[in-house]
Write a protein that holds these residues in place. Structure first.
Motif, short mmCIF file in Angstrom:
data_model
loop_
_atom_site.label_atom_id
_atom_site.label_comp_id
_atom_site.label_asym_id
_atom_site.label_seq_id
_atom_site.Cartn_x
_atom_site.Cartn_y
_atom_site.Cartn_z
N ALA A 94 0.78 -1.15 -0.01
CA ALA A 94 -0.23 -0.07 -0.03
C ALA A 94 1.07 1.27 0.04
O ALA A 94 0.64 2.17 -0.75
N ALA A 95 1.78 1.71 0.87
CA ALA A 95 2.79 2.40 0.80
C ALA A 95 3.42 2.62 -0.35
O ALA A 95 3.50 3.94 -0.74
N GLN A 96 4.09 1.54 -1.18
CA GLN A 96 4.42 1.89 -2.44
C GLN A 96 3.50 2.37 -3.43
O GLN A 96 4.00 3.04 -4.39
N TYR A 97 2.25 1.57 -3.30
CA TYR A 97 1.28 2.04 -4.40
C TYR A 97 0.93 3.62 -4.43
O TYR A 97 1.08 4.42 -5.28
N VAL A 98 0.80 4.07 -3.24
CA VAL A 98 0.61 5.72 -2.83
C VAL A 98 1.51 6.28 -3.25
O VAL A 98 1.50 7.40 -3.69
N ALA A 99 2.94 6.07 -2.89
CA ALA A 99 3.99 6.69 -3.45
C ALA A 99 4.16 6.87 -4.81
O ALA A 99 4.43 8.08 -5.27
N LYS A 100 3.58 5.69 -5.62
CA LYS A 100 3.67 5.99 -7.50
C LYS A 100 2.40 6.44 -7.64
O LYS A 100 2.41 7.15 -8.64
N ASN A 101 1.27 6.49 -6.82
CA ASN A 101 -0.02 7.20 -7.22
C ASN A 101 -0.33 8.16 -6.33
O ASN A 101 -1.49 7.90 -5.44
N PRO A 102 0.13 9.18 -6.28
CA PRO A 102 -0.24 10.12 -5.22
C PRO A 102 -1.53 10.92 -4.98
O PRO A 102 -1.97 11.65 -3.86
N ASN A 103 -2.04 10.52 -5.96
CA ASN A 103 -3.78 11.15 -5.94
C ASN A 103 -4.77 10.25 -5.86
O ASN A 103 -5.85 10.14 -5.88
N GLU A 104 -4.24 8.59 -5.15
CA GLU A 104 -5.17 7.82 -4.78
C GLU A 104 -4.73 7.41 -3.34
O GLU A 104 -3.86 7.67 -2.86
N VAL A 105 -5.65 6.77 -2.73
CA VAL A 105 -5.40 6.21 -1.27
C VAL A 105 -5.79 4.99 -1.45
O VAL A 105 -6.97 4.21 -2.05
N CYS A 106 -5.49 3.91 -0.40
CA CYS A 106 -5.84 2.56 -0.39
C CYS A 106 -6.64 2.41 0.98
O CYS A 106 -6.46 2.82 2.06
N PRO A 107 -8.01 2.06 0.78
CA PRO A 107 -8.89 1.95 1.93
C PRO A 107 -8.54 0.59 2.59
O PRO A 107 -7.64 -0.01 2.41
N ALA A 108 -9.44 0.62 3.68
CA ALA A 108 -9.24 -0.46 4.92
C ALA A 108 -9.13 -1.89 4.04
O ALA A 108 -9.81 -2.08 2.89
N LYS A 109 -8.38 -2.73 4.41
CA LYS A 109 -7.97 -4.19 3.91
C LYS A 109 -7.55 -4.20 2.28
O LYS A 109 -7.86 -5.36 1.80
N TRP A 110 -7.29 -3.04 1.72
CA TRP A 110 -6.70 -2.86 0.44
C TRP A 110 -5.82 -4.06 0.37
O TRP A 110 -4.77 -4.33 1.17
#
Length: 187
Positions: A154-170
């Motif tokens: 999740a941390a790597q994903y949002v670092a690459k996609n700064p306009n998105e967030v990962c919800p609970a249990k993503w």
């Protein structure tokens, strides 16, 4: 003060890694993702189950470009002795960092001053050397490497996609959210 987005404080230490004593410092955490995994002490009870779980999942962390560093206030000599004595610890291929002076434990704010041991603290550090995930659990509660893998993804994903967030249990591959005014009150 929260440690989230703070830079890892400077440190130098000796680790037991792949049968050798090697130097490790805060500079080693820069340029790649890292997990710094504090535990109270070698030759204990919950600690080997956690470190063994990390060892079992180490290849997955490596595939994601993540280095794992386990840290306790034991010396690198003690780490070697434990590695030699325990079948569970023998399978560890990541650096086991000694922190007998407590500099690293204090830098991550996990030192238990009255015992000289570290709390069960888990930190995910980004390639800029900034802390993105902090988890601290009570001494009698073990951690789960699968959940840590999910948090790193999740941390790597949002670092690459700064306009998105990962919800609970993503989980990797699942839908994320793009925060916007239109989304307020609709979740």
């Amino acid at each position: 003060m929260s440690l989230i987005n703070s830079e890892v404080k400077p440190f130098k230490a000796t680790a037991f890694h792949n049968g050798e004593f090697v130097e490790v410092s805060d500079a080693d955490l820069k340029g790649k993702w890292s997990v710094v995994f504090f535990y109270p002490a070698d030759f204990t009870f919950i600690c080997p189950t956690e470190l063994g779980d990390l060892a079992d999942n180490y290849a997955e962390f490596q595939k994601m470009g993540v280095e794992v560093y386990s840290v306790s206030t034991d010396t690198h000599f003690t780490h070697k002795a434990w590695h030699d004595a325990s079948e569970t610890i023998k399978k560890i291929n990541y650096p086991m960092v000694g922190d007998p002076t407590g500099v690293i434990s204090r830098g991550f704010d996990v030192m238990i001053e009255d015992s000289g041991l570290a709390e069960r603290g888990t930190f995910v550090v980004d390639p800029d050397g900034k802390i993105q995930v902090v988890e601290i659990t009570a001494g009698n509660i073990g951690r789960d490497a699968d959940e840590l893998l999910r948090k790193v993804k999740a941390a790597q994903y949002v670092a690459k996609n700064p306009n998105e967030v990962c919800p609970a249990k993503w989980k990797e591959g699942e839908e994320t959210l793009a925060p916007s005014l239109d989304l307020v009150g609709k979740i």
